[in-house]
Design a protein around this motif. Sequence first.
Motif, PDB file in Angstrom:
ATOM      1  N   LYS A 175       0.814  -1.212   0.000  1.00 46.92           N
ATOM      2  CA  LYS A 175       0.000   0.000   0.000  1.00 46.92           C
ATOM      3  C   LYS A 175       0.850   1.265   0.000  1.00 46.92           C
ATOM      4  O   LYS A 175       0.575   2.218  -0.748  1.00 46.92           O
ATOM      5  CB  LYS A 175      -0.926   0.002   1.215  1.00 46.92           C
ATOM      6  CG  LYS A 175      -1.864   1.213   1.306  1.00 46.92           C
ATOM      7  CD  LYS A 175      -2.784   1.090   2.506  1.00 46.92           C
ATOM      8  CE  LYS A 175      -3.739   2.261   2.609  1.00 46.92           C
ATOM      9  NZ  LYS A 175      -4.687   2.334   1.472  1.00 46.92           N
ATOM     10  N   SER A 185       2.320   1.983  10.271  1.00 42.06           N
ATOM     11  CA  SER A 185       0.920   1.591  10.167  1.00 42.06           C
ATOM     12  C   SER A 185       0.598   0.434  11.098  1.00 42.06           C
ATOM     13  O   SER A 185      -0.562   0.238  11.466  1.00 42.06           O
ATOM     14  CB  SER A 185       0.574   1.210   8.721  1.00 42.06           C
ATOM     15  OG  SER A 185       1.052  -0.076   8.384  1.00 42.06           O
ATOM     16  N   MET A 190      -3.403   1.227   8.982  1.00 41.07           N
ATOM     17  CA  MET A 190      -3.163   1.672   7.604  1.00 41.07           C
ATOM     18  C   MET A 190      -4.026   2.875   7.232  1.00 41.07           C
ATOM     19  O   MET A 190      -3.555   3.805   6.566  1.00 41.07           O
ATOM     20  CB  MET A 190      -3.412   0.514   6.634  1.00 41.07           C
ATOM     21  CG  MET A 190      -2.283  -0.496   6.580  1.00 41.07           C
ATOM     22  SD  MET A 190      -2.519  -1.710   5.260  1.00 41.07           S
ATOM     23  CE  MET A 190      -2.776  -3.205   6.207  1.00 41.07           C
ATOM     24  N   SER A 191      -5.278   2.864   7.636  1.00 42.11           N
ATOM     25  CA  SER A 191      -6.165   3.964   7.253  1.00 42.11           C
ATOM     26  C   SER A 191      -5.715   5.282   7.870  1.00 42.11           C
ATOM     27  O   SER A 191      -5.780   6.333   7.221  1.00 42.11           O
ATOM     28  CB  SER A 191      -7.605   3.648   7.664  1.00 42.11           C
ATOM     29  OG  SER A 191      -7.699   3.451   9.064  1.00 42.11           O
ATOM     30  N   ARG A 192      -5.240   5.230   9.111  1.00 45.26           N
ATOM     31  CA  ARG A 192      -4.785   6.464   9.776  1.00 45.26           C
ATOM     32  C   ARG A 192      -3.547   7.027   9.084  1.00 45.26           C
ATOM     33  O   ARG A 192      -3.461   8.239   8.836  1.00 45.26           O
ATOM     34  CB  ARG A 192      -4.479   6.157  11.243  1.00 45.26           C
ATOM     35  CG  ARG A 192      -3.742   7.269  11.982  1.00 45.26           C
ATOM     36  CD  ARG A 192      -4.618   8.429  12.369  1.00 45.26           C
ATOM     37  NE  ARG A 192      -3.851   9.555  12.845  1.00 45.26           N
ATOM     38  CZ  ARG A 192      -3.250   9.612  14.049  1.00 45.26           C
ATOM     39  NH1 ARG A 192      -3.336   8.583  14.886  1.00 45.26           N
ATOM     40  NH2 ARG A 192      -2.599  10.700  14.414  1.00 45.26           N
ATOM     41  N   ALA A 194      -2.575   6.486   6.003  1.00 47.40           N
ATOM     42  CA  ALA A 194      -2.962   6.942   4.660  1.00 47.40           C
ATOM     43  C   ALA A 194      -3.646   8.303   4.714  1.00 47.40           C
ATOM     44  O   ALA A 194      -3.345   9.197   3.912  1.00 47.40           O
ATOM     45  CB  ALA A 194      -3.878   5.908   4.008  1.00 47.40           C
ATOM     46  N   SER A 195      -4.549   8.495   5.668  1.00 47.48           N
ATOM     47  CA  SER A 195      -5.264   9.768   5.763  1.00 47.48           C
ATOM     48  C   SER A 195      -4.340  10.906   6.170  1.00 47.48           C
ATOM     49  O   SER A 195      -4.468  12.031   5.676  1.00 47.48           O
ATOM     50  CB  SER A 195      -6.431   9.657   6.745  1.00 47.48           C
ATOM     51  OG  SER A 195      -5.966   9.425   8.063  1.00 47.48           O
TER      52      SER A 195
END
Length: 308
Positions: A175, A185, A190-192, A194-195
Amino acid sequence: MNIYKKPTVSVALLATVGILSLAFSTHTTEKRLQFTAIEDYNVYALPMPEQLDFSQEPLPLGMPDIKERMDRELLVNTYWQSNGLLLFKRAHKFFPILEPILKSYGIPEDFKYLALIESGLQQVTSPAGAKGFWQIMKSTGKEYGLEINSNVDERYNIKLSTQVACQYLLKAKEKFGSWTLAAASYNAGMSRIASELERQSVSDYYDLLLGEETGRYLFRIVALKEIMSHPKKYGFNFEDKDLYDYAPTYDIEIDTAVADFVQFSQDFGINYKQLKRHNPWLREEFLNNKSRKKYKIELPDPNYYSRN
């Protein structure tokens, strides 16, 4: 009368001299001990290594804030000597289990230090409910195929949980394109990551402004890697005999229920404590196994725990 006064005076004088000598001696000893303690125990600023990396991705030590943050973790982990020695001892015991699994998945060996900072290589539970060496949350464990219930919790299985960590890290590397961001991450999700990369319009961990825990995360890993790669440089002195070893073991496979692990242990020449120390993922004194699932149970050589 003079005959009796002279010895009385002599005794008094001797007593006085003795008390003064004792006081002087005690004072001198205390001063000497104080001086010795001060002379023998010194705290030094640590020279920053010219180059440091995580999984062959270099740290930008030319940036003043990066150098300061790295310096902090080197100091904290160098001068927390008791914890440092325990980490050396446990690493000698458990790294040989983690390393071949990481290698089989193509994960850089540096990630063994991630497990080290996550749990200290102990089967611990975080306030958020993450468990085991790799501090895996229940939802993540189930997502990656671990069995988690009151009877069995495979987050405590060293080998299986390491495999899950590897799968997660491979996905994160794909990713983000960076092992450093993959490691970050693992802490923040991962979402944190990425954002935050998108919100702050940057592409590198060292350019991100993050909270305290994730902001320190990579620096703690790299600090332990540096210290444990050069123990004497950082004042850690030990011999191989001081370190912990993993017991010789063998696996057995079962696909039935077990009514009583106390009796089960005795049938293999060990006791219940020894069985649970090697299989902490078995959470109760019995195994239901209604589905007839195949489990590998690790058994130690009974001779290893001999009292002789």
